[in-house]
Design an enzyme around this catalytic site. Structure first.
Site, PDB file in Angstrom:
ATOM      1  N   SER A 150       8.678 -49.260 -34.537  1.00  0.00           N
ATOM      2  CA  SER A 150       8.116 -48.191 -33.708  1.00  0.00           C
ATOM      3  C   SER A 150       8.830 -48.192 -32.368  1.00  0.00           C
ATOM      4  O   SER A 150       9.561 -49.124 -32.030  1.00  0.00           O
ATOM      5  CB  SER A 150       6.617 -48.420 -33.486  1.00  0.00           C
ATOM      6  OG  SER A 150       6.405 -49.448 -32.523  1.00  0.00           O
ATOM      7  N   ASP A 151       8.624 -47.157 -31.581  1.00  0.00           N
ATOM      8  CA  ASP A 151       9.019 -47.192 -30.181  1.00  0.00           C
ATOM      9  C   ASP A 151       7.891 -47.895 -29.410  1.00  0.00           C
ATOM     10  O   ASP A 151       6.878 -48.302 -29.985  1.00  0.00           O
ATOM     11  CB  ASP A 151       9.264 -45.768 -29.667  1.00  0.00           C
ATOM     12  CG  ASP A 151      10.248 -45.727 -28.505  1.00  0.00           C
ATOM     13  OD1 ASP A 151      10.361 -46.734 -27.779  1.00  0.00           O
ATOM     14  OD2 ASP A 151      10.905 -44.683 -28.316  1.00  0.00           O
ATOM     15  N   TRP A 152       8.053 -48.016 -28.113  1.00  0.00           N
ATOM     16  CA  TRP A 152       7.140 -48.786 -27.259  1.00  0.00           C
ATOM     17  C   TRP A 152       5.698 -48.275 -27.402  1.00  0.00           C
ATOM     18  O   TRP A 152       5.396 -47.134 -27.040  1.00  0.00           O
ATOM     19  CB  TRP A 152       7.610 -48.689 -25.820  1.00  0.00           C
ATOM     20  CG  TRP A 152       6.905 -49.566 -24.838  1.00  0.00           C
ATOM     21  CD1 TRP A 152       5.713 -49.311 -24.241  1.00  0.00           C
ATOM     22  CD2 TRP A 152       7.354 -50.834 -24.330  1.00  0.00           C
ATOM     23  NE1 TRP A 152       5.379 -50.331 -23.384  1.00  0.00           N
ATOM     24  CE2 TRP A 152       6.377 -51.285 -23.411  1.00  0.00           C
ATOM     25  CE3 TRP A 152       8.479 -51.624 -24.546  1.00  0.00           C
ATOM     26  CZ2 TRP A 152       6.489 -52.485 -22.718  1.00  0.00           C
ATOM     27  CZ3 TRP A 152       8.602 -52.819 -23.858  1.00  0.00           C
ATOM     28  CH2 TRP A 152       7.614 -53.243 -22.957  1.00  0.00           C
ATOM     29  N   VAL A 153       4.806 -49.092 -27.974  1.00  0.00           N
ATOM     30  CA  VAL A 153       3.390 -48.764 -28.197  1.00  0.00           C
ATOM     31  C   VAL A 153       3.241 -47.477 -29.010  1.00  0.00           C
ATOM     32  O   VAL A 153       2.213 -46.800 -28.931  1.00  0.00           O
ATOM     33  CB  VAL A 153       2.610 -48.662 -26.860  1.00  0.00           C
ATOM     34  CG1 VAL A 153       1.106 -48.756 -27.085  1.00  0.00           C
ATOM     35  CG2 VAL A 153       3.010 -49.778 -25.897  1.00  0.00           C
ATOM     36  N   GLY A 154       4.276 -47.127 -29.766  1.00  0.00           N
ATOM     37  CA  GLY A 154       4.253 -45.870 -30.517  1.00  0.00           C
ATOM     38  C   GLY A 154       3.149 -45.805 -31.550  1.00  0.00           C
ATOM     39  O   GLY A 154       2.601 -44.725 -31.816  1.00  0.00           O
TER      40      GLY A 154
END
Length: 751
Positions: free
Chosen positions: A277-281
């Site tokens: 995922s992306d950051w906290v996605g």
């Protein structure tokens, strides 16, 4: 015993000896891939459910990471570890864990680690996979030196909207150029020692209104033809991983989108690496409105195909319970862990010694990295206009005024996402000009004229005085670094602050003015394009900005960059791109009821592929090897290019095609091939560009690829305004289903 009995034993003994001798040989015949899969499965069989989920947890340096998480097997990957002592400490803790699985160390290494190269969009202007490969390899070498082994790059997002700040991280608006350069960047990172994570999968570069993180609406056929090809090129170039996009695509967040992550990436393209995922996605699925809590968000993401949770801590909190409750099959967890472990084995992490903690990024920049950064930067500058041949600086100029706040801005010239870049390492534009002028009797005066954002122009009188006392004016303006990159969407692309006012006042001095633009996107120039004769787009040139620009400004090197995107006249033209579809009412200036604006020209200020040189190039004798094309054949176009000027130079020869009559409307032009060549004055080269006939088709919404019979128009030249040279005829129609296309690596980049 009879002699015959002894003889009878011989064949048996020989067979036994041969069998014994063959055992290690047979084992040696185990392929590298088979060996990796065997070792992965051996580890997987030993893992508890919690240890499996730990491999899917990606945590950043600092809170909430606890160092003991590493020794307890709760962190399979780490990010923002960018110093050798921290990497060595984490590796030592991983060796204390029960299974001793080495972690990944990820970092945003986009355009350099300590030595900063031009931003990716600027690098794309070089139109050179060799340059892209070289820049990525050097960035990787420096990062790997201190223990980083994984980069969240390249960004393979195509974008047609310069309002979007992250356009600076990509390659511009064209899928073919993007595919070639994405592949080159993946290869360069790998050669330098970093595994790549192609991002952001997919369609992230087309947010509504150019607003970062906003939703995108892209028809599936358009996804296949335009937005997915660079990502597919990343797969074929060997990208170790992918990163899911933040945004929703057609109402379905990419972090929980099985069509993207499973159907396309894994089933159609055969990708067997992992997705993060992306950051906290994953947690943001709650904000998207498709998950009520963290447990549901984790469940939807893992089932869709996201293997690793970046900084969300949702997998490690919820997946064990989700598995025990029967909502997530453990086989899904196993497959995600298998992908992560497979990647680590492919990278050689299990067999690699720990990092030497005495290493430091202060080993860079070194003379060689500076030389490379300077050479790369020189190829990225785009000479947008040069009326009256104002550039290069004439030999008769004995004094130069360098005006503008960005002329001496060591931090800003690095641009966003500068990893471990130090502004103290930067050689500014002003310093580069001073070094070049030193010993030549040229006086260099500097006056910023205004503050960094050009709100306060109290320094303008001093700048005008410096200009009037000088023979030549070099103005350095554009976007400070803060105005570009992630979370830097802009509703107004005009030169910010009072830059236009300052530049108009400089033009009024009557002195020859050359404008150097720094920034991460095209900027609306307004009256400046008329008042200032010479404009050079320098993007964010990196550590060696000053020497590289001095090389070009003084004519030691001719500019050779080409625009990787369309340059608008006004913000209201966006999104704006050269390869648009035709309309039923093509523009006719004398007819209001055709495609146009009533308050602005419909055309760009500078087209895609545009870029001038200090010399001139003439194209002649273009020819096609054959005009009848069958399946499996190649469109082959040759053209002679001559340097008709008095200076050495490089030209990017570009080939475009158009399918004018098809079962669905096709773009007015599509870039299909290019080659960058160097020519001495008077020299002519014959350039041959080749396009597989399979790359002359288009997709249907179901993913089927169709090449239709009919005429294909061909254009060759130095920009998207290339001249037509004739037509090629495809003799029959053929369809390629998505699964079959996977086997055709030779055509996928062009598609």
């Amino acid at each position: 015993m009879r002699l015959s009995d002894v003889h009878g034993l011989a064949p048996l003994a020989l067979a036994v000896i041969l069998a014994i001798a063959f055992v290690p040989q047979a084992k040696a015949q185990e392929t590298s891939s088979q060996s990796i899969e065997r070792r992965v499965n051996e580890i997987l069989r030993q893992m508890t459910l919690e240890e499996k989920v730990g491999q899917l947890n990606l945590v950043s340096h600092g809170p909430p990471l606890r160092w003991e998480d590493i020794s307890e097997g709760k962190a399979g990957a780490l990010l923002n570890f960018n110093s050798a002592p921290d990497v060595a400490r984490a590796q030592a803790l991983a060796r204390q864990s029960r299974l001793k699985i080495p972690p990944l160390f990820g970092l945003d290494v986009l355009h350099g680690f300590r030595t900063q190269f031009p931003l990716p969009l600027g690098e794309a202007a070089a139109f050179s996979p060799r340059v892209s490969r070289l820049a990525s390899e050097w960035a990787a070498k420096e990062a790997a030196y201190v223990g980083v082994n994984w980069t969240f790059a390249p960004m393979a997002d195509l974008s047609r909207d310069s309002r979007w700040g992250r356009i600076v991280e990509g390659f511009g608006e064209d899928p073919y150029l993007g595919s070639v350069l994405t592949a080159a960047r993946v290869e360069g990172f790998r050669q330098g020692g970093l595994a790549a994570a192609a991002k952001h999968f997919a369609g992230y570069g087309a947010p509504q209104g150019g607003r970062d993180y906003d939703t995108t609406y892209i028809p599936r056929a358009e996804m296949y033809d335009t937005y997915l090809p660079p990502f597919r090129a990343a797969v074929e170039a060997g990208s170790a991983s992918f990163m899911a996009a933040f945004n929703a695509l057609n109402g379905e967040p990419s972090t929980a989108n099985p069509w993207l992550l499973t159907d396309i990436l894994r089933k159609q393209w055969g990708f067997d690496g992992f997705v993060t995922s992306d950051w906290v996605g994953i947690g943001e699925l709650i904000n998207h409105g498709i998950a009520v809590d963290g447990a549901e968000a984790a469940r939807k993401a893992i089932l869709a195909g996201v293997d690793m949770d970046m900084m969300g801590l949702l997998y490690i909190k919820h997946l064990p319970d989700e598995v025990r409750a029967g909502r997530v099959p453990e086989s899904v967890i196993d497959e995600s862990v298998r992908r992560v472990l497979r990647t680590k084995f492919r990278m050689g992490l299990f067999d690699r010694p720990d990092m030497d903690p005495s290493r430091s990024d202060s080993a860079f920049p070194n003379p060689e990295s500076r030389q490379m950064a300077r050479a790369v930067a020189r190829e990225t500058f785009v000479l947008l206009q040069n009326r009256g041949d104002v550039l290069p600086v004439p030999a008769s100029a004995r004094s130069i005024a360098v005006i503008g706040p960005l002329a001496d801005a060591p931090h800003d010239q690095m641009g966003p996402h500068a990893a471990r870049g130090h502004k103290e390492d930067s050689v500014t534009v002003l310093e580069g000009i001073r070094r070049r002028a030193q010993g030549t009797g040229i006086t260099v005066r500097h006056a910023p004229a205004c503050d960094l954002f050009c709100r306060d122009t109290s320094g303008l009188p001093a700048a005008l005085d410096a200009a009037k006392q000088s023979d030549f004016v070099i103005a350095v303006f554009g976007e400070p670094q803060e105005l570009s990159g992630e979370a830097a969407s802009r509703a107004h692309l005009e030169l910010n602050g009072k830059q236009i006012d300052v530049l108009e006042e400089l033009a009024k001095t009557g002195k020859p003015v050359a404008l150097i633009l720094l920034g991460g996107r095209p900027q609306v120039l307004g009256s400046v394009a008329e008042r200032v004769p010479a404009i050079l787009m320098a993007w964010y040139p990196g550590t060696e900005a000053g020497p590289a620009l001095a090389d070009v400004l003084f004519g030691d090197v001719s500019p050779s960059g080409k625009l990787p995107l369309t340059w608008p006249r006004a913000t209201g033209q966006l999104p704006f791109y050269y390869n648009r579809l035709p309309t039923g009412r093509p523009t006719k200036p004398e007819n209001r009821f055709t495609l146009q604006y009533i308050d602005e020209a419909i055309t760009p200020l500078y087209p895609f592929g545009w870029g001038l040189s200090y010399t001139q190039f003439a194209y002649a004798d273009a020819a096609m090897a054959q005009k009848q094309l069958d399946q499996g054949q190649v469109l082959e176009v040759s053209v002679s290019v001559k340097n008709t000027g008095a200076r050495e130079g490089q030209e990017v020869v570009q080939l475009y095609t158009r399918d004018p009559v098809a079962s669905r409307s096709r773009p007015l032009r599509e870039l299909k091939a290019f080659e960058k060549i160097a020519l001495k004055p008077g020299e002519t080269k014959r350039v041959t560009l080749r396009v597989p006939v399979e790359s002359l088709g288009f997709h249907l919404d179901d993913g089927t690829y169709l090449v239709e019979a009919g005429a294909i128009q061909v254009f060759v030249g130095g920009s998207s305004l290339a001249e037509p040279i004739g037509e090629a005829e495809i003799t029959k129609t053929f369809r390629i289903p998505p699964m079959e296309r996977r086997a055709s690596a030779s055509t996928s980049i062009a598609q």
